[in-house]
Structures are given as C-alpha cells and as structure tokens.
Design a protein around this motif. Structure first.
Motif, PDB file in Angstrom:
ATOM      1  N   GLY A 254      47.924  79.197 -62.395  1.00  0.00           N
ATOM      2  CA  GLY A 254      48.261  77.854 -61.923  1.00  0.00           C
ATOM      3  C   GLY A 254      48.378  76.875 -63.071  1.00  0.00           C
ATOM      4  N   VAL A 255      47.452  76.954 -64.018  1.00  0.00           N
ATOM      5  CA  VAL A 255      47.486  76.011 -65.150  1.00  0.00           C
ATOM      6  C   VAL A 255      48.746  76.218 -65.980  1.00  0.00           C
ATOM      7  CG1 VAL A 255      46.337  75.372 -67.296  1.00  0.00           C
ATOM      8  CG2 VAL A 255      44.975  75.767 -65.259  1.00  0.00           C
ATOM      9  N   VAL A 256      49.023  77.465 -66.348  1.00  0.00           N
ATOM     10  CA  VAL A 256      50.160  77.698 -67.245  1.00  0.00           C
ATOM     11  C   VAL A 256      51.482  77.393 -66.542  1.00  0.00           C
ATOM     12  CG1 VAL A 256      48.936  79.346 -68.700  1.00  0.00           C
ATOM     13  CG2 VAL A 256      50.204  80.179 -66.744  1.00  0.00           C
ATOM     14  N   VAL A 257      51.558  77.674 -65.260  1.00  0.00           N
ATOM     15  CA  VAL A 257      52.815  77.382 -64.546  1.00  0.00           C
ATOM     16  C   VAL A 257      52.999  75.881 -64.370  1.00  0.00           C
ATOM     17  CG1 VAL A 257      53.944  77.574 -62.300  1.00  0.00           C
ATOM     18  CG2 VAL A 257      53.030  79.592 -63.397  1.00  0.00           C
ATOM     19  N   ARG A 258      51.919  75.162 -64.080  1.00  0.00           N
ATOM     20  CA  ARG A 258      52.035  73.702 -63.929  1.00  0.00           C
ATOM     21  C   ARG A 258      52.509  73.061 -65.221  1.00  0.00           C
ATOM     22  NH1 ARG A 258      47.932  73.778 -60.079  1.00  0.00           N
ATOM     23  NH2 ARG A 258      46.291  73.950 -61.636  1.00  0.00           N
ATOM     24  N   ILE A 259      52.061  73.585 -66.342  1.00  0.00           N
ATOM     25  CA  ILE A 259      52.464  72.975 -67.620  1.00  0.00           C
ATOM     26  C   ILE A 259      53.854  73.441 -68.032  1.00  0.00           C
ATOM     27  CG2 ILE A 259      51.916  72.849 -70.085  1.00  0.00           C
ATOM     28  CD1 ILE A 259      48.982  73.021 -69.347  1.00  0.00           C
ATOM     29  N   LEU A 260      54.133  74.725 -67.869  1.00  0.00           N
ATOM     30  CA  LEU A 260      55.364  75.266 -68.443  1.00  0.00           C
ATOM     31  C   LEU A 260      56.546  75.247 -67.480  1.00  0.00           C
ATOM     32  CD1 LEU A 260      53.822  78.292 -70.378  1.00  0.00           C
ATOM     33  CD2 LEU A 260      54.761  76.204 -71.347  1.00  0.00           C
TER      34      LEU A 260
ATOM     35  N   ARG B  99      45.488  75.140 -73.518  1.00  0.00           N
ATOM     36  CA  ARG B  99      45.829  75.123 -74.947  1.00  0.00           C
ATOM     37  C   ARG B  99      47.044  75.997 -75.236  1.00  0.00           C
ATOM     38  NH1 ARG B  99      41.657  76.981 -79.533  1.00  0.00           N
ATOM     39  NH2 ARG B  99      42.522  78.992 -78.967  1.00  0.00           N
ATOM     40  N   ARG B 100      47.020  77.213 -74.696  1.00  0.00           N
ATOM     41  CA  ARG B 100      48.142  78.130 -74.933  1.00  0.00           C
ATOM     42  C   ARG B 100      49.440  77.571 -74.346  1.00  0.00           C
ATOM     43  NH1 ARG B 100      48.125  82.600 -78.395  1.00  0.00           N
ATOM     44  NH2 ARG B 100      45.956  83.183 -78.676  1.00  0.00           N
ATOM     45  N   ALA B 101      49.344  77.009 -73.180  1.00  0.00           N
ATOM     46  CA  ALA B 101      50.557  76.498 -72.536  1.00  0.00           C
ATOM     47  C   ALA B 101      51.102  75.296 -73.303  1.00  0.00           C
ATOM     48  CB  ALA B 101      50.243  76.104 -71.090  1.00  0.00           C
ATOM     49  N   ILE B 102      50.236  74.432 -73.785  1.00  0.00           N
ATOM     50  CA  ILE B 102      50.731  73.277 -74.547  1.00  0.00           C
ATOM     51  C   ILE B 102      51.329  73.747 -75.869  1.00  0.00           C
ATOM     52  CG2 ILE B 102      49.983  71.205 -75.776  1.00  0.00           C
ATOM     53  CD1 ILE B 102      48.079  70.668 -73.442  1.00  0.00           C
ATOM     54  N   ASP B 103      50.729  74.783 -76.457  1.00  0.00           N
ATOM     55  CA  ASP B 103      51.333  75.348 -77.680  1.00  0.00           C
ATOM     56  C   ASP B 103      52.747  75.854 -77.397  1.00  0.00           C
ATOM     57  OD1 ASP B 103      49.344  74.846 -79.403  1.00  0.00           O
ATOM     58  OD2 ASP B 103      48.405  76.826 -79.276  1.00  0.00           O
ATOM     59  N   THR B 104      52.879  76.563 -76.285  1.00  0.00           N
ATOM     60  CA  THR B 104      54.209  77.069 -75.905  1.00  0.00           C
ATOM     61  C   THR B 104      55.168  75.917 -75.638  1.00  0.00           C
ATOM     62  OG1 THR B 104      53.085  78.934 -74.883  1.00  0.00           O
ATOM     63  CG2 THR B 104      55.391  78.638 -74.326  1.00  0.00           C
ATOM     64  N   LEU B 105      54.644  74.895 -74.986  1.00  0.00           N
ATOM     65  CA  LEU B 105      55.469  73.710 -74.696  1.00  0.00           C
ATOM     66  C   LEU B 105      55.940  73.064 -75.997  1.00  0.00           C
ATOM     67  CD1 LEU B 105      56.128  72.293 -71.972  1.00  0.00           C
ATOM     68  CD2 LEU B 105      54.341  70.670 -72.528  1.00  0.00           C
ATOM     69  N   ARG B 106      55.039  73.044 -76.963  1.00  0.00           N
ATOM     70  CA  ARG B 106      55.382  72.431 -78.257  1.00  0.00           C
ATOM     71  C   ARG B 106      56.455  73.242 -78.957  1.00  0.00           C
ATOM     72  NH1 ARG B 106      50.408  71.341 -79.695  1.00  0.00           N
ATOM     73  NH2 ARG B 106      50.487  69.177 -79.088  1.00  0.00           N
TER      74      ARG B 106
ATOM     75  N   ALA C  23      59.690  72.662 -77.234  1.00  0.00           N
ATOM     76  CA  ALA C  23      60.249  71.320 -77.424  1.00  0.00           C
ATOM     77  C   ALA C  23      61.210  71.283 -78.598  1.00  0.00           C
ATOM     78  CB  ALA C  23      59.119  70.319 -77.655  1.00  0.00           C
ATOM     79  N   ARG C  24      61.048  72.246 -79.515  1.00  0.00           N
ATOM     80  CA  ARG C  24      61.951  72.281 -80.665  1.00  0.00           C
ATOM     81  C   ARG C  24      63.282  72.929 -80.297  1.00  0.00           C
ATOM     82  NH1 ARG C  24      57.456  75.081 -83.497  1.00  0.00           N
ATOM     83  NH2 ARG C  24      55.891  73.492 -83.815  1.00  0.00           N
ATOM     84  N   LEU C  25      63.315  73.604 -79.146  1.00  0.00           N
ATOM     85  CA  LEU C  25      64.537  74.294 -78.729  1.00  0.00           C
ATOM     86  C   LEU C  25      65.247  73.475 -77.652  1.00  0.00           C
ATOM     87  CD1 LEU C  25      62.986  77.850 -78.358  1.00  0.00           C
ATOM     88  CD2 LEU C  25      64.302  76.976 -80.268  1.00  0.00           C
ATOM     89  N   PRO C  26      66.528  73.725 -77.475  1.00  0.00           N
ATOM     90  CA  PRO C  26      67.207  73.046 -76.371  1.00  0.00           C
ATOM     91  C   PRO C  26      66.638  73.505 -75.030  1.00  0.00           C
ATOM     92  CG  PRO C  26      68.645  74.681 -77.391  1.00  0.00           C
ATOM     93  CD  PRO C  26      67.453  74.544 -78.264  1.00  0.00           C
TER      94      PRO C  26
ATOM     95  N   LEU D 279      53.407  65.640 -73.730  1.00  0.00           N
ATOM     96  CA  LEU D 279      52.211  66.417 -74.067  1.00  0.00           C
ATOM     97  C   LEU D 279      52.393  67.134 -75.400  1.00  0.00           C
ATOM     98  CD1 LEU D 279      51.309  68.079 -70.660  1.00  0.00           C
ATOM     99  CD2 LEU D 279      50.041  66.288 -71.821  1.00  0.00           C
ATOM    100  N   ALA D 280      53.637  67.522 -75.676  1.00  0.00           N
ATOM    101  CA  ALA D 280      53.906  68.220 -76.930  1.00  0.00           C
ATOM    102  C   ALA D 280      53.873  67.263 -78.115  1.00  0.00           C
ATOM    103  CB  ALA D 280      55.266  68.914 -76.864  1.00  0.00           C
ATOM    104  N   VAL D 281      53.992  65.966 -77.829  1.00  0.00           N
ATOM    105  CA  VAL D 281      53.965  64.978 -78.908  1.00  0.00           C
ATOM    106  C   VAL D 281      52.521  64.621 -79.255  1.00  0.00           C
ATOM    107  CG1 VAL D 281      54.697  62.647 -79.561  1.00  0.00           C
ATOM    108  CG2 VAL D 281      56.189  64.079 -78.178  1.00  0.00           C
ATOM    109  N   LEU D 282      51.659  64.662 -78.262  1.00  0.00           N
ATOM    110  CA  LEU D 282      50.254  64.328 -78.498  1.00  0.00           C
ATOM    111  C   LEU D 282      49.610  65.379 -79.400  1.00  0.00           C
ATOM    112  CD1 LEU D 282      49.195  63.457 -74.835  1.00  0.00           C
ATOM    113  CD2 LEU D 282      49.426  61.840 -76.701  1.00  0.00           C
ATOM    114  N   SER D 283      48.480  64.998 -79.962  1.00  0.00           N
ATOM    115  CA  SER D 283      47.742  65.994 -80.751  1.00  0.00           C
ATOM    116  C   SER D 283      47.180  67.051 -79.797  1.00  0.00           C
ATOM    117  CB  SER D 283      46.621  65.326 -81.530  1.00  0.00           C
ATOM    118  OG  SER D 283      45.613  64.909 -80.650  1.00  0.00           O
ATOM    119  N   ASN D 284      46.815  68.196 -80.358  1.00  0.00           N
ATOM    120  CA  ASN D 284      46.317  69.294 -79.521  1.00  0.00           C
ATOM    121  C   ASN D 284      45.140  68.853 -78.677  1.00  0.00           C
ATOM    122  OD1 ASN D 284      48.145  71.142 -80.416  1.00  0.00           O
ATOM    123  ND2 ASN D 284      46.810  72.020 -81.974  1.00  0.00           N
TER     124      ASN D 284
END
Lengths: 172, 190
Positions: A17-23, A62-69, A72-75, A108-113
């Motif tokens: 649920g967490v990773v899907v909500r974020i990603l 944490r893992r999901a925000i890393d993936t989001l970050r 974010a660099r990709l289209p 979220l990807a702009v904020l610090s970890n």
C-alpha cells in the motif's frame, strides 16, 4: 530467528500500500516491494527489530521516495493516471485537483530524504511522532521539525501555483 | 475589557490558510486513493529470504571481489617496488665493480717506451714524453702485441717447413740420381 514468511504475510499489504500510494506504478512498486524486504532481512542480521510494522513502513516510504526521485529525472512515461472522464465543469475541477495531487507527489522528490519520509509517514500514513522517531532513529522533536519544514515547503509551492478558490470549494 | 476579535481577526493561525486546507485535502486524497491489489507472488516457502540471501551474497561477493582486487593491486605494487629497489642496488654494485676493474688496468698499462733502459752515456737530449695513451689505445695494445707475436711464430714455422721441404727434395733427387747410375753400370760382376 525471524520467520520471514510470517512477516511477509503479515506486512506485505502494508508495504504494498505504501509503495503503490507513492509510486502509482505497478512495476516500480514491485521492485520497491522486493527491495524493502531484502533490506529488512539485512537489517535483521544487524540488530533485533521491535516493531516490524513501523520499520517496514518507513523502509517502504524511503525506497519509494528514492524511486520517485530517480523517476523525476526521467520523462513521465508509464505512470498510471487516474481517469479524468468527460470534461464537465466538475470534472475539470477534479482534473485540476488531481494535477495538484501529482505536483505534491512530485515535490516529495524535491524535499530532502528525511523531510519527505517524515512528512509522508506522519501526514499520509498517519503514524505517530513516536513511531516515526523510533523507526527513523531520530528524536521526536526532530521529526516534528522535519514535518513542519516539509509542510512549509509544500504550502509555499501550492501558494506559488495560486489555485483558484473555486477549485478548493469544489473539492469540499 | 474584552477585545472584539470578530472585527479584526488578524492573521490566520498556522494550519488554517487556504494552502493548508488544500494541502490537507490533497493528503486526504493520497490517504484514501484506492490501492490495487498486490499481485500474487509465488507461494514458495522462504522465497523472500532466498531472494534476499542471494542478493546479499552477490553484494558481499562484489565487495569481497573489490577488496580482493585491491589487495592484489597493493601486493603487485609492493613487489614491483621491491624489485625496482633490488635492481637499483644490483646496478650500483655492478657499476662499482666495473669502475674498480677499469681503474687498475689504466694505471698498470705500460706506456710504450717508458720502460726501455737508457744507456748511461746517453748524450742525446731526453726524448719527449710520449703522448698520453688513450683508452682505445690501451684496449688495443695488448691484442695487437699478441697478434704480432702469433704472426712471428707462424712465420718461423713456415720457414722451418720450407727448409725441411727443400732438404727432402734434395734427398729425393740424390736418391733418384744414384738409382739411375746403378742401373746404367755394366753387369759384369757376379
């Protein structure tokens, strides 16, 4: 010794649920899901974990925000978009609101970890400050400061977008 | 006297601004958004632990390989350094030995004409000092002397052989003359 099959069965829906909500992307979420449990097993070798729920929720965030970050660099390709439907007046408002939701998610990807993790765990996952502080290994006050700064950043971002009051009213 | 706050409420307290409300709505939406069901993973007992174990093994193997290659590089560098040091020492010793060998040769090489005894009654003016012997001359003097001595010996041998050949030829002629005379003499004798 931790019974990982039992842990997985107990906490897999939570982590998913967490990773899907974020990603909002199934393939990325699956990768993230596997990484979360792999990291959890690695952590289990180092020290005993008292609250697997809080720790797994934090690792998933944490893992999901890393993936989001990284994403974010990709289209923006392949991300599941929510259906907008026909463009009536209310649908337009709804689409604008969803756009704002997406902006907040990307911010979220702009904020610090630590800010992004603490903000998500407290404000979206509705974890208590104590639980988040324990999982992240920080003090309760630090978590409060991180959440406050993240909220401030997002507020400023929303203010810069200058949303129309009608948009807000329509969602009410 | 109580203040009439309704007239001028002042700045909104934190959390009540439009942006705050909007943010809360967005967060509420994020909380309540539907989550698709997790795809069914194969129900293999210990799959997760197996995956993570293999992953950690691969990662630890990589780190070990990195550490191992680093150690190999250090060992190779140490061996190379030691070999170069040994090489420098050997070269220094060899150069010392060569210098010690060459120096006495130059000093002990007799100068041409330097050791010749002079008659005591020599009235001639002293001969000028011979020019300094160059290293090439020193190097070549000894082989040339040996070569000339060998040539003299060969010449003497050739002269002796020629003498022997002449003697043998004369003896052969005398023998043939004596034989012809004996054949021509009358055979009157019994």
């Amino acid at each position: 010794l931790t019974d990982w099959e039992q842990v997985r069965q107990a906490y897999a829906p939570l982590v998913w649920g967490v990773v899907v909500r974020i990603l909002r992307h199934e393939a990325d979420a699956l990768d993230c899901f596997q990484d979360v449990f792999a990291e959890a097993i690695e952590r289990d070798r180092g020290a005993a974990v008292a609250n697997w729920g809080a720790v797994l929720r934090w690792l998933a965030t944490r893992r999901a925000i890393d993936t989001l970050r990284r994403r974010a660099r990709l289209p923006l390709v392949g991300v599941d978009a929510e259906p907008v439907g026909s463009m009536s007046s209310s649908a337009e408002h709804h689409a604008s609101f969803l756009e704002l939701v997406e902006i907040v998610r990307r911010e979220l990807a702009v904020l610090s970890n630590s800010q992004a993790e603490a903000f998500w765990l407290v404000c979206v996952e509705e974890q208590s400050y104590d639980e988040v502080a324990e999982a992240m290994g920080l003090s309760k006050n630090t978590v409060g400061v991180l959440v406050h700064r993240a909220r401030q950043h997002l507020r400023t971002k929303l203010k810069s977008l200058n949303p129309a009051p009608s948009r807000l009213e329509s969602e009410k | 006297v109580p203040l009439d706050n309704d007239v001028n409420p002042g700045p909104e307290p934190a959390g009540n601004s439009d942006e705050d409300q909007l943010l809360d709505q967005i967060l509420g939406h994020l909380r309540s958004q539907p989550v698709r069901e997790m795809p069914a993973l194969p129900e293999v007992p210990g799959r997760m632990s197996e995956v993570s174990r293999r992953k950690s093994e691969v990662e630890s193997g990589r780190s070990k390989a990195k550490r191992g290659s680093g150690r190999w590089w250090l060992a190779a560098a140490a061996i190379g350094l030691a070999a170069s040091l040994v090489g420098v020492l050997i070269w220094q010793e060899l150069s010392k030995v060569r210098l010690e060998r060459e120096a006495p040769e130059v000093a002990l090489q007799p100068l041409p004409g330097g050791d010749q005894p002079r008659p005591e009654t020599d009235v001639l003016p002293p001969t000028p000092e011979p020019p300094p012997v160059t290293r090439l001359a020193v190097d070549l003097a000894q082989p040339l002397d040996q070569l000339s001595a060998g040539l003299d010996a060969v010449d003497a041998e050739i002269a002796e052989l020629r003498t022997r050949a002449a003697l043998l030829d004369a003896r052969r002629k005398a023998d043939s003359l004596l034989a012809s005379r004996e054949s021509q003499a009358p055979r009157s004798l019994p």
